[in-house]
Structure formats: structure tokens, C-alpha cells
Design a protein around this motif. Structure first.
Motif, PDB file in Angstrom:
ATOM      1  N   ILE A  83       2.369   2.309  -0.786  1.00 30.60           N
ATOM      2  CA  ILE A  83       2.441   3.098   0.452  1.00 30.60           C
ATOM      3  C   ILE A  83       3.887   3.549   0.648  1.00 30.60           C
ATOM      4  O   ILE A  83       4.146   4.692   0.984  1.00 30.60           O
ATOM      5  N   ASN A  84       4.827   2.656   0.395  1.00 25.71           N
ATOM      6  CA  ASN A  84       6.247   3.007   0.468  1.00 25.71           C
ATOM      7  C   ASN A  84       6.617   3.826  -0.777  1.00 25.71           C
ATOM      8  O   ASN A  84       6.340   3.412  -1.901  1.00 25.71           O
ATOM      9  N   ASP A  85       7.246   4.972  -0.534  1.00 25.13           N
ATOM     10  CA  ASP A  85       7.574   5.918  -1.612  1.00 25.13           C
ATOM     11  C   ASP A  85       8.521   5.368  -2.671  1.00 25.13           C
ATOM     12  O   ASP A  85       8.565   5.876  -3.791  1.00 25.13           O
ATOM     13  N   ALA A  86       9.280   4.346  -2.296  1.00 31.53           N
ATOM     14  CA  ALA A  86      10.244   3.794  -3.255  1.00 31.53           C
ATOM     15  C   ALA A  86       9.546   3.006  -4.355  1.00 31.53           C
ATOM     16  O   ALA A  86      10.134   2.715  -5.395  1.00 31.53           O
ATOM     17  N   LEU A  87       8.272   2.657  -4.140  1.00 28.43           N
ATOM     18  CA  LEU A  87       7.562   1.831  -5.123  1.00 28.43           C
ATOM     19  C   LEU A  87       6.923   2.691  -6.204  1.00 28.43           C
ATOM     20  O   LEU A  87       6.222   3.666  -5.908  1.00 28.43           O
ATOM     21  N   LYS A  88       7.149   2.313  -7.444  1.00 31.80           N
ATOM     22  CA  LYS A  88       6.594   3.033  -8.588  1.00 31.80           C
ATOM     23  C   LYS A  88       5.588   2.134  -9.307  1.00 31.80           C
ATOM     24  O   LYS A  88       5.630   0.910  -9.159  1.00 31.80           O
ATOM     25  N   ILE A  89       4.756   2.753 -10.121  1.00 31.72           N
ATOM     26  CA  ILE A  89       3.782   1.984 -10.898  1.00 31.72           C
ATOM     27  C   ILE A  89       4.525   0.969 -11.775  1.00 31.72           C
ATOM     28  O   ILE A  89       5.520   1.318 -12.427  1.00 31.72           O
ATOM     29  N   GLY A  90       4.057  -0.279 -11.742  1.00 36.07           N
ATOM     30  CA  GLY A  90       4.719  -1.339 -12.503  1.00 36.07           C
ATOM     31  C   GLY A  90       5.670  -2.180 -11.658  1.00 36.07           C
ATOM     32  O   GLY A  90       6.078  -3.254 -12.085  1.00 36.07           O
ATOM     33  N   ASP A  91       6.009  -1.697 -10.456  1.00 37.64           N
ATOM     34  CA  ASP A  91       6.823  -2.507  -9.545  1.00 37.64           C
ATOM     35  C   ASP A  91       5.954  -3.617  -8.949  1.00 37.64           C
ATOM     36  O   ASP A  91       4.720  -3.572  -9.055  1.00 37.64           O
ATOM     37  N   ASN A 180      -4.503  11.653   2.968  1.00 39.11           N
ATOM     38  CA  ASN A 180      -4.775  11.530   4.404  1.00 39.11           C
ATOM     39  C   ASN A 180      -4.878  10.077   4.825  1.00 39.11           C
ATOM     40  O   ASN A 180      -4.266   9.646   5.801  1.00 39.11           O
ATOM     41  N   ASN A 181      -5.669   9.302   4.066  1.00 45.32           N
ATOM     42  CA  ASN A 181      -5.831   7.883   4.407  1.00 45.32           C
ATOM     43  C   ASN A 181      -4.520   7.128   4.223  1.00 45.32           C
ATOM     44  O   ASN A 181      -4.186   6.230   4.994  1.00 45.32           O
ATOM     45  N   LYS A 182      -3.797   7.488   3.173  1.00 46.93           N
ATOM     46  CA  LYS A 182      -2.507   6.845   2.921  1.00 46.93           C
ATOM     47  C   LYS A 182      -1.544   7.119   4.084  1.00 46.93           C
ATOM     48  O   LYS A 182      -0.909   6.212   4.613  1.00 46.93           O
ATOM     49  N   ASN A 183      -1.476   8.389   4.506  1.00 48.23           N
ATOM     50  CA  ASN A 183      -0.547   8.742   5.581  1.00 48.23           C
ATOM     51  C   ASN A 183      -0.938   8.115   6.911  1.00 48.23           C
ATOM     52  O   ASN A 183      -0.070   7.783   7.725  1.00 48.23           O
ATOM     53  N   ALA A 184      -2.250   7.911   7.117  1.00 52.00           N
ATOM     54  CA  ALA A 184      -2.694   7.273   8.361  1.00 52.00           C
ATOM     55  C   ALA A 184      -2.164   5.835   8.416  1.00 52.00           C
ATOM     56  O   ALA A 184      -1.700   5.370   9.462  1.00 52.00           O
ATOM     57  N   ILE A 185      -2.198   5.142   7.283  1.00 53.58           N
ATOM     58  CA  ILE A 185      -1.675   3.765   7.252  1.00 53.58           C
ATOM     59  C   ILE A 185      -0.175   3.774   7.514  1.00 53.58           C
ATOM     60  O   ILE A 185       0.354   3.012   8.321  1.00 53.58           O
ATOM     61  N   LEU A 186       0.502   4.698   6.857  1.00 55.40           N
ATOM     62  CA  LEU A 186       1.962   4.794   6.993  1.00 55.40           C
ATOM     63  C   LEU A 186       2.366   5.109   8.431  1.00 55.40           C
ATOM     64  O   LEU A 186       3.354   4.577   8.944  1.00 55.40           O
ATOM     65  N   LYS A 187       1.589   5.961   9.075  1.00 58.93           N
ATOM     66  CA  LYS A 187       1.915   6.369  10.452  1.00 58.93           C
ATOM     67  C   LYS A 187       1.752   5.181  11.412  1.00 58.93           C
ATOM     68  O   LYS A 187       2.614   4.917  12.238  1.00 58.93           O
ATOM     69  N   ASN A 188       0.633   4.454  11.261  1.00 57.25           N
ATOM     70  CA  ASN A 188       0.355   3.351  12.196  1.00 57.25           C
ATOM     71  C   ASN A 188       1.135   2.089  11.880  1.00 57.25           C
ATOM     72  O   ASN A 188       1.419   1.291  12.766  1.00 57.25           O
ATOM     73  N   LEU A 189       1.432   1.894  10.601  1.00 55.31           N
ATOM     74  CA  LEU A 189       2.091   0.660  10.161  1.00 55.31           C
ATOM     75  C   LEU A 189       3.235   1.036   9.214  1.00 55.31           C
ATOM     76  O   LEU A 189       3.153   0.828   8.002  1.00 55.31           O
ATOM     77  N   PRO A 190       4.314   1.617   9.766  1.00 58.39           N
ATOM     78  CA  PRO A 190       5.358   2.208   8.908  1.00 58.39           C
ATOM     79  C   PRO A 190       6.073   1.231   7.967  1.00 58.39           C
ATOM     80  O   PRO A 190       6.658   1.665   6.978  1.00 58.39           O
ATOM     81  N   ALA A 191       6.013  -0.064   8.282  1.00 57.38           N
ATOM     82  CA  ALA A 191       6.738  -1.016   7.421  1.00 57.38           C
ATOM     83  C   ALA A 191       5.916  -1.452   6.209  1.00 57.38           C
ATOM     84  O   ALA A 191       6.418  -2.184   5.353  1.00 57.38           O
TER      85      ALA A 191
END
Ligand code: SAH
Length: 260
Positions: A83-91, A180-191
Motif C-alpha cells: 500500500i505504501n509506495d516505497a515498498l517494492k516486490i521482494g521487500d 480504487n480499493n487500494k486508494n480507499a485503504i490508503l485514504k482511510n488508514l494512511p499509515a
């Protein structure tokens, strides 16, 4: 003193296969369509099981580990969508807190609040988080990583120098595979760092029964339209091997057995 019995749950059957091979004196017990593998690792009594997918399945599995197998601590590994953009596959993400992103009993209580517990987040034991951090750090230390996965295999997923983050994991009964679903999670639970389908349910049960737990997730996808692509190959090549190493590293840390 109470005997230590470690429960290990994997959210992927492929992860379990590798971990089961670590068991000495292995036996199998089938309960409720789940096969529990018992034995010892480094002389510590251990029970290994595939959680199955989704919150209900995982909560049921961990309840059996606690009530039937009397585990005193739990390790749970699996994959997750970033969900956090800094995370890449394999992290890798180590949970510090877990939240159910699909829990919503409004207007009776706040969004995400777990009924009757009066809390939104289930916190992980600080000591347990430190032990997980050490184990993951040792894995991502270049030598250990390259011993278990070749550069060619890592290159298949553009993995060069995987990192780990610690923080919030959100769980719900949905495979998140659109923006859309990803952004909804990010919006409600930004951390929130990543999303999966079991962790918060397992954390809730462990909290209620006072069982210290470690939840570690490997990022398999970006919780977007490409989420399902290469999923089986990623599990067999990357995350199942991470899981074995992380578990070995945790067993190598005496502090884990002092947790309870
Ligand atoms: N192996 C199955 C897919 C299982 S996906 C198949 O190939 O069809 C479900 C598992 O992946 C769950 O354990 C869930 O926790 C995790 N997961 C990985 N990425 C996810 C995402 N984007 N959203 C939700 N769960 C995810």
C-alpha cells in the motif's frame, strides 16, 4: 515453568512445505480440514500449519493452535500487497500493529473498531517485533539472501536490494487488485504499509488469549491491476525461501523463547 510450544502458520501452502521439512520427529494431525505438523526444531516443540485464506479461516486455525496444541508463541509468515509506495516486490514488512480494513460497525462504534474490544489496532509485543527485525535483517544481509536465491532468480522480479519496513498491516476479506480499493485503504488508514487477508484476525485471537506473535509479510504485488501476475512463481522462488530463513533466524535467537 510452562513448556514452550511454538506455532508456525504460513499463508501459503508452498511456505509450509519448506518449514515442515525443518521438523524433527514429524507427525501429522488433521483437524477441521487442516493438517497440523508437529515435531521439534532446535529441540523446541513446534506445530506448523497452513492458515488457509481469509480472516475466518486464519482465526480458526490459530484458535486450534492455541486451544488444542497449547502453543505459547506464534510466528506467521505470508505475502501481501504493497500500500505504501516505497515498498517494492521482494521487500518485507514486519507488523507493529494490525487493523481490519473491512471492519465497520458504524454507527454503533467507530469505523474499524473491533466490537467489544474497543480498539481499532492490535499491537504487537515490542520484544517480538525486535526479534522479527533481527531475523529479517539477517536474511536481507546480502550474504544470507544470495545463499538462498540466485541473482538470476532475483532478477526475474527486478529485486536488487530488498529492504524491510515496520508498521501497520491491514487485513480484510478481499484480494486488493485495483487502484480504487487500494486508494480507499490508503485514504482511510494512511499509515498502512501493506494489505493481506489474515494477519489482523490472527492478531486479535492472539491478543485475546495472551499469546505473543510475530507477523512478517513479503511484498508479492502492489495491490493493483497486476497483483495476480506471476504470483505462483514469486511464492516458489522468493517468499517461500524467505520464510524458511526467517524462521531459522528466529529460532537462532534465544530471546524468542523468553517471550512468555
Ligand atoms: N495462491 C492463490 C492466491 C492466494 S492469494 C492463487 O494463486 O490463486 C491470497 C493470499 O495472498 C492471502 O494469504 C493474502 O493474505 C495474500 N495477499 C497477497 N497480495 C494480496 C493483496 N493484494 N490483497 C489481499 N491479499 C493479498
Amino acid at each position: 515453568m510452562h513448556e514452550k510450544i511454538v506455532g508456525i502458520m504460513g499463508a501459503m501452502p508452498e511456505e509450509i512445505i519448506g518449514v515442515v521439512k525443518l521438523l524433527f520427529n514429524r507427525q501429522e494431525v488433521v483437524i477441521g480440514r487442516r493438517t497440523y505438523f508437529t515435531g521439534t526444531i532446535n529441540r523446541i516443540k513446534t506445530v506448523v500449519v497452513f492458515s488457509r485464506w481469509g480472516k475466518v479461516a486464519a482465526a480458526t486455525t490459530v484458535s486450534t493452535l492455541i486451544l488444542t496444541f497449547n502453543i505459547t508463541q506464534l510466528i506467521f509468515t505470508g505475502v501481501a500487497g504493497a500500500i505504501n509506495d516505497a515498498l517494492k516486490i521482494g521487500d518485507i514488512v514486519i507488523a507493529k500493529r494490525l487493523v481490519q480494513h473491512d471492519m465497520d460497525a458504524r454507527p454503533l462504534m467507530a469505523q474499524f473498531e473491533i466490537p467489544l474490544l474497543g480498539k481499532i489496532y492490535v499491537d504487537c509485543d515490542e520484544q517480538a517485533v525486535n526479534i522479527a527485525q533481527q531475523a529479517v535483517n539477517d536474511l536481507l544481509d546480502n550474504k544470507q539472501l544470495h545463499n538462498i536465491i540466485s541473482s538470476t532468480e532475483l532478477a526475474l522480479f527486478n529485486i536488487t536490494k530488498p529492504k524491510f519496513m515496520m508498521g501497520d498491516i491491514a487485513s480484510g476479506d478481499q484480494f486488493i487488485s485495483n487502484s480504487n480499493n487500494k486508494n480507499a485503504i490508503l485514504k482511510n488508514l494512511p499509515a498502512v504499509l501493506c494489505v493481506e487477508m489474515e494477519g489482523a484476525a490472527v492478531a486479535q485471537v492472539c491478543f485475546e488469549y495472551d499469546i505473543p506473535f510475530i507477523i512478517v509479510r513479503t511484498i508479492s504485488d502492489a495491490a493493483d491491476e497486476q497483483s495476480h501476475i506471476n504470483f505462483p512463481l514469486f511464492i516458489s522462488t522468493i517468499s517461500s525461501r524467505y520464510a524458511i530463513e526467517i524462521i531459522k533466524n528466529i529460532y537462532g535467537n534465544a530471546k524468542f523463547f523468553l517471550l512468555f
